[in-house]
Design an enzyme around this catalytic site. Structure first.
Site, mmCIF file in Angstrom:
data_model
loop_
_atom_site.group_PDB
_atom_site.id
_atom_site.type_symbol
_atom_site.label_atom_id
_atom_site.label_comp_id
_atom_site.label_asym_id
_atom_site.label_seq_id
_atom_site.Cartn_x
_atom_site.Cartn_y
_atom_site.Cartn_z
ATOM 1 N NE ARG A 127 -2.608 0.758 3.728
ATOM 2 C CZ ARG A 127 -3.537 0.480 4.640
ATOM 3 N NH1 ARG A 127 -4.807 0.404 4.293
ATOM 4 N NH2 ARG A 127 -3.195 0.244 5.898
ATOM 5 N NE ARG A 162 -1.443 3.524 7.708
ATOM 6 C CZ ARG A 162 -2.630 3.060 8.073
ATOM 7 N NH1 ARG A 162 -3.687 3.282 7.316
ATOM 8 N NH2 ARG A 162 -2.778 2.382 9.179
ATOM 9 N NE ARG A 173 -2.240 -1.693 11.283
ATOM 10 C CZ ARG A 173 -1.914 -1.298 10.043
ATOM 11 N NH1 ARG A 173 -0.683 -1.431 9.607
ATOM 12 N NH2 ARG A 173 -2.816 -0.770 9.264
HETATM 13 P P1 AMP Z 1 -6.197 3.059 10.509
HETATM 14 O O1 AMP Z 1 -5.754 4.208 9.681
HETATM 15 O O2 AMP Z 1 -7.684 3.012 10.687
HETATM 16 O O3 AMP Z 1 -5.620 1.753 10.058
HETATM 17 O O4 AMP Z 1 -5.606 3.334 11.992
HETATM 18 C C1 AMP Z 1 -4.216 3.375 12.217
HETATM 19 C C2 AMP Z 1 -3.939 3.141 13.692
HETATM 20 O O5 AMP Z 1 -4.519 4.194 14.475
HETATM 21 C C3 AMP Z 1 -4.519 1.859 14.278
HETATM 22 O O6 AMP Z 1 -3.692 0.724 14.031
HETATM 23 C C4 AMP Z 1 -4.601 2.221 15.756
HETATM 24 O O7 AMP Z 1 -3.320 2.139 16.361
HETATM 25 C C5 AMP Z 1 -5.003 3.698 15.705
HETATM 26 N N1 AMP Z 1 -6.481 3.830 15.730
HETATM 27 C C6 AMP Z 1 -7.278 4.248 14.709
HETATM 28 N N2 AMP Z 1 -8.565 4.226 15.071
HETATM 29 C C7 AMP Z 1 -8.591 3.783 16.365
HETATM 30 C C8 AMP Z 1 -9.624 3.514 17.309
HETATM 31 N N3 AMP Z 1 -10.929 3.673 16.998
HETATM 32 N N4 AMP Z 1 -9.264 3.079 18.535
HETATM 33 C C9 AMP Z 1 -7.971 2.913 18.881
HETATM 34 N N5 AMP Z 1 -6.948 3.118 18.040
HETATM 35 C C10 AMP Z 1 -7.246 3.546 16.788
#
Ligand code: AMP
Length: 220
Positions: A127, A162, A173
């Site tokens: 990605r 990222r 994750r």
């Molecule tokens: P994402 O862009 O949605 O993949 O989020 C990247 C990272 O941000 C995740 O792996 C978490 O570490 C953190 N994160 C995003 N949304 C949440 C949430 N609702 N609760 C806790 N951590 C979050």
């Protein structure tokens, strides 16, 4: 209308959410994007969030819920919102219900995206995301490359990987997703608002197809 995007990392939540934003005109709000913006600007929140995100762990509920609560007060989401990456724990889901209830609103639809794990890992390590936070376009060096390598087709900014998109962090994750977020499938199923969609190259059913089907149903 309140739509929640549910699904493991790399299933295409962001892609589907941004297509829905474009086609239905409801604002996409990604908690991951909010954290990344704060990390880039090295705010207090960013410094705390980075500790968790870099290891593939969830940012604590109280911090995340507070951010979403404040975001839900803003004018641009009063007519609707697509929550991309929130809630990720049962506690967050319960708090979201309370916050919406106080506003006379509720979660109307939960889009649960599923993808085979090998495909998720392949997708995530390949990605590339646009470095322009306003653009947020997503590419994949194997299945959806940009026309010019390293440059965003949409806005011409640099494409970056990222920091948390590496094999080790992805495995954590996915593990955390199964433990902390997957219980939300039952939570929303019991409310009768869950819509599960397989997103996979094996069935030739990708994010764009899901978005088109959902848009068609919303406009019915
Ligand atoms: P994402 O862009 O949605 O993949 O989020 C990247 C990272 O941000 C995740 O792996 C978490 O570490 C953190 N994160 C995003 N949304 C949440 C949430 N609702 N609760 C806790 N951590 C979050």
């Amino acid at each position: 209308m309140v739509i929640v995007m549910l699904g493991a990392p790399g299933t295409g939540k962001g892609t589907v959410a941004s297509l829905l934003e474009e086609k239905v005109g409801i604002k996409q709000v990604s908690t991951g994007d909010i954290f990344r913006k704060n990390i880039k600007e090295q705010t207090e929140l960013g410094k705390i969030a980075e500790e968790y995100i870099s290891k593939g762990n969830l940012v604590p509920d109280d911090i995340t819920i507070g951010i979403v609560k404040n975001r839900l007060e803003e004018d641009d989401v009063q007519s609707g919102i697509i929550l991309d990456g929130f809630p990720r724990t049962v506690k967050q889901a319960e708090e979201l219900d309370k916050i919406l209830d106080e506003k006379g609103k509720k979660v109307d639809m939960v889009l649960n995206l599923t993808t085979p794990e090998e495909e998720i890992i392949e997708r995530i390590v390949n990605r590339r995301v646009c470095s322009n936070q306003e653009c947020k376009a997503v590419f994949n060096v194997t299945i959806n490359p940009s026309k010019v390598e390293g440059i965003c087709d949409k806005c011409g900014s640099e494409l970056v990987q990222r920091k948390d998109d590496n094999v080790e962090t992805v495995k954590t994750r996915i593990h955390n997703y199964m433990e902390q977020t997957n219980p939300l499938v039952k939570y929303y199923e019991s409310k009768g608002i869950l819509r599960t969609e397989l997103v996979s190259k094996t069935t030739n059913h990708l994010g764009e197809d899901v978005a088109n089907e959902v848009v068609a149903d919303i406009k019915k």
